[in-house]
Write an enzyme that holds these catalytic residues in place. Sequence first.
Site, PDB file in Angstrom:
ATOM      1  N   ASP A   1      -2.743 -10.134 -13.370  1.00 45.18           N
ATOM      2  CA  ASP A   1      -2.026  -9.247 -12.466  1.00 45.18           C
ATOM      3  C   ASP A   1      -2.225  -7.820 -12.971  1.00 45.18           C
ATOM      4  O   ASP A   1      -2.091  -7.566 -14.167  1.00 45.18           O
ATOM      5  CB  ASP A   1      -0.523  -9.599 -12.491  1.00 45.18           C
ATOM      6  CG  ASP A   1       0.074  -9.667 -11.108  1.00 45.18           C
ATOM      7  OD1 ASP A   1       0.061  -8.626 -10.434  1.00 45.18           O
ATOM      8  OD2 ASP A   1       0.550 -10.744 -10.714  1.00 45.18           O
TER       9      ASP A   1
ATOM     10  N   GLU B   1      -2.519  -6.717  -3.180  1.00 47.93           N
ATOM     11  CA  GLU B   1      -1.232  -6.976  -2.512  1.00 47.93           C
ATOM     12  C   GLU B   1      -0.939  -5.754  -1.655  1.00 47.93           C
ATOM     13  O   GLU B   1      -0.468  -4.726  -2.127  1.00 47.93           O
ATOM     14  CB  GLU B   1      -0.106  -7.201  -3.523  1.00 47.93           C
ATOM     15  CG  GLU B   1       1.138  -7.762  -2.834  1.00 47.93           C
ATOM     16  CD  GLU B   1       2.447  -7.457  -3.542  1.00 47.93           C
ATOM     17  OE1 GLU B   1       3.432  -8.134  -3.255  1.00 47.93           O
ATOM     18  OE2 GLU B   1       2.509  -6.519  -4.362  1.00 47.93           O
TER      19      GLU B   1
ATOM     20  N   HIS C   1       5.372 -15.995  -5.824  1.00 50.79           N
ATOM     21  CA  HIS C   1       6.584 -15.831  -6.645  1.00 50.79           C
ATOM     22  C   HIS C   1       7.615 -14.900  -6.003  1.00 50.79           C
ATOM     23  O   HIS C   1       8.693 -14.715  -6.563  1.00 50.79           O
ATOM     24  CB  HIS C   1       6.183 -15.284  -8.006  1.00 50.79           C
ATOM     25  CG  HIS C   1       5.615 -13.895  -7.910  1.00 50.79           C
ATOM     26  ND1 HIS C   1       4.435 -13.617  -7.251  1.00 50.79           N
ATOM     27  CD2 HIS C   1       6.094 -12.709  -8.329  1.00 50.79           C
ATOM     28  CE1 HIS C   1       4.216 -12.314  -7.285  1.00 50.79           C
ATOM     29  NE2 HIS C   1       5.204 -11.738  -7.941  1.00 50.79           N
ATOM     30  N   ASP C   2       7.263 -14.272  -4.881  1.00 48.61           N
ATOM     31  CA  ASP C   2       8.190 -13.357  -4.202  1.00 48.61           C
ATOM     32  C   ASP C   2       8.794 -13.962  -2.945  1.00 48.61           C
ATOM     33  O   ASP C   2       9.577 -13.307  -2.260  1.00 48.61           O
ATOM     34  CB  ASP C   2       7.457 -12.074  -3.766  1.00 48.61           C
ATOM     35  CG  ASP C   2       7.094 -11.178  -4.924  1.00 48.61           C
ATOM     36  OD1 ASP C   2       7.748 -11.275  -5.980  1.00 48.61           O
ATOM     37  OD2 ASP C   2       6.156 -10.370  -4.762  1.00 48.61           O
TER      38      ASP C   2
ATOM     39  N   ASP D   1      -1.170  -5.372  -7.873  1.00 47.85           N
ATOM     40  CA  ASP D   1       0.231  -5.404  -7.447  1.00 47.85           C
ATOM     41  C   ASP D   1       0.645  -4.182  -6.640  1.00 47.85           C
ATOM     42  O   ASP D   1       0.371  -3.041  -7.045  1.00 47.85           O
ATOM     43  CB  ASP D   1       1.098  -5.468  -8.718  1.00 47.85           C
ATOM     44  CG  ASP D   1       2.579  -5.579  -8.410  1.00 47.85           C
ATOM     45  OD1 ASP D   1       2.983  -6.612  -7.859  1.00 47.85           O
ATOM     46  OD2 ASP D   1       3.329  -4.629  -8.727  1.00 47.85           O
TER      47      ASP D   1
END
Length: 574
Positions: A98, A256, A328-329, A199
């Site tokens: 990430d 993202e 994960h969000d 990210d």
Amino acid sequence: MSKPWWQDKLVYQIYPKSFCDANGDGVGDLAGVLSKLDYLKQLGVDLVWLSPIYRSPFVDQGYDVADYYAIDPAFGSMEQFDQLLAETRRRGMGVVMDLVVNHCSDQHVWFQKALADPTGPYADYFYFRPGKEGGPPSNYRAYFGGSAWEPVPGTDLYYLHSFAKQQPDLNWYNPALREEIFRMVNWWLDKGLAGFRVDAIINIQKQLDFPDYPADGPDGLASIWRMVQDAEGIEAFLGELRDRCFAPHDAFTVGEVFNLKDGQLRQFVGEHGLFSTIFDFAPHMLASGPNGWQTPEEFKFAAWRGAVFAGQAACPADGLLGTIIENHDEPRGSCRFLPAHAQNDAGAKMLGTASLLLRGIPFLYQGQELGMRNCPMASIGEYDDLETHARYDAALLEGKTPAEALALCQATSRDNARTPMQWNGGPGAGFTTGRPWMRLNPDYPTRNAAAQQTDENSVLRYYQRLIALRKSGEWGEVFSEGSFAPVWDTHPSLFAYRRAFAGRAVLVAANFGAQPVEQPLETPARLLLESTGSPAPLAAALAKGQLALAPCQAAVLALAPEKIPEEVPEQAGA
Ligand code: ISL
């Protein structure tokens, strides 16, 4: 145009804190990841994306990086990371990290130096601005709630944070900061990393005069998103990142990126794209109603199918989107992208089939292959995630009762997806021999990898077969390179599409309805895969030129080659 090396790859996201704990401290670690590489290989994973493992105070679970060059001791050591690189390589797999560079942690040495000398060079690594009329420089609300500006102690300055106040935004308009980032990215890629998931990257563009916007909530603030949305120029920063770091290493990158403007997708993906791919979040956006997360929307099949198909249609022929059910969000896909009657294992297999064979790079999130489900907590105190707490507080401020605020958290919390991975039915679910950092989903005694591995009809075993088909010598190119065309796209319950490549085609069809469906097929079809374990009725119907699907049944059919060229609409350039 030569085919990029990552075109046919499948990515599996690991949330390291919750994946596997080898040392019994209740927190997942790199040794745990190493111990599960054969499991991932058997599943068919090519690239393993690790959510952040850098040194961090974990205010936002590692998305607040204190040292980009160090592994957090909770996860292990750099030696173990190097071992992970070697062990994945040995298995023909790769590691994706990430890259969190919209912001860092307030514990990062850059920020500490900036605080120590608020007019010195490190202050310009961030956004330090004087206040206005006795308050902050502008009226932005951070994504995690509250003002996006925090006072710099001992000064009349404020610093900007799009997320938590412990995550100060980095100033990409400062060339010295960009150099630091490029050096760091190259350092990791030189080690042999396959690439990065980048990210929250759209946030790096700002309007440097930070204008106020009309208030959009009872707190009198306006979402910082308004400012980002009206800002421009991100392409220059990302182009430099690509040319200086990603391209020379032939790295795989996934951005993202939310809410691109019309026409912008073309710049982000494709042969000269800023990234290898970006996630298609359009289906996830449907879960937010008119008032965002405060008004969660029930699953509506036609709207969801429309969003998925629109993403497929919008993607340029030389580019691919990252197709994703959960991360994960987000709450678990098995509780979100299925109608109520299908929120079970049969539904999880159907949803997996519908999603994994789309045109794009498939991303799986840990536990998705087990059909893992949301874990509603009994009280707000059981949630760890700072965003969930901020939402709870905001809901109370809006006048909701504690029970209503908790219900909103249960429906939308990021912790739904962050409960530990369920490896077996024993104590600690095989995740840890100690006390897990976050409670286990109570369904782990029956829903776990060990039990599913021995059950031919389990979600896990089905995902193994599904991925094997996607990557098979016979059909792999159809899925990784083929065109996409919707089929029966006004049918009330069928989710169906054709993929075609070099004179070969498959039909993927799934029945999201509660009633059986039957459709005539225009071309002879052969069954490659079906999801229920009871193929006989479908096989009998196919012999008569019919597609017959029970509720929650998905099937993949090979279409007769001689019919394909005229029958399958080819996507431009595919
Ligand atoms: O999580 C969200 C909605 O529930 C998003 O608004 C999220 O904050 C946004 O997608 C950015 O997410 C990424 O950056 C955040 C981090 O908290 C997330 O975990 C990460 O995926 C800040 O680094």
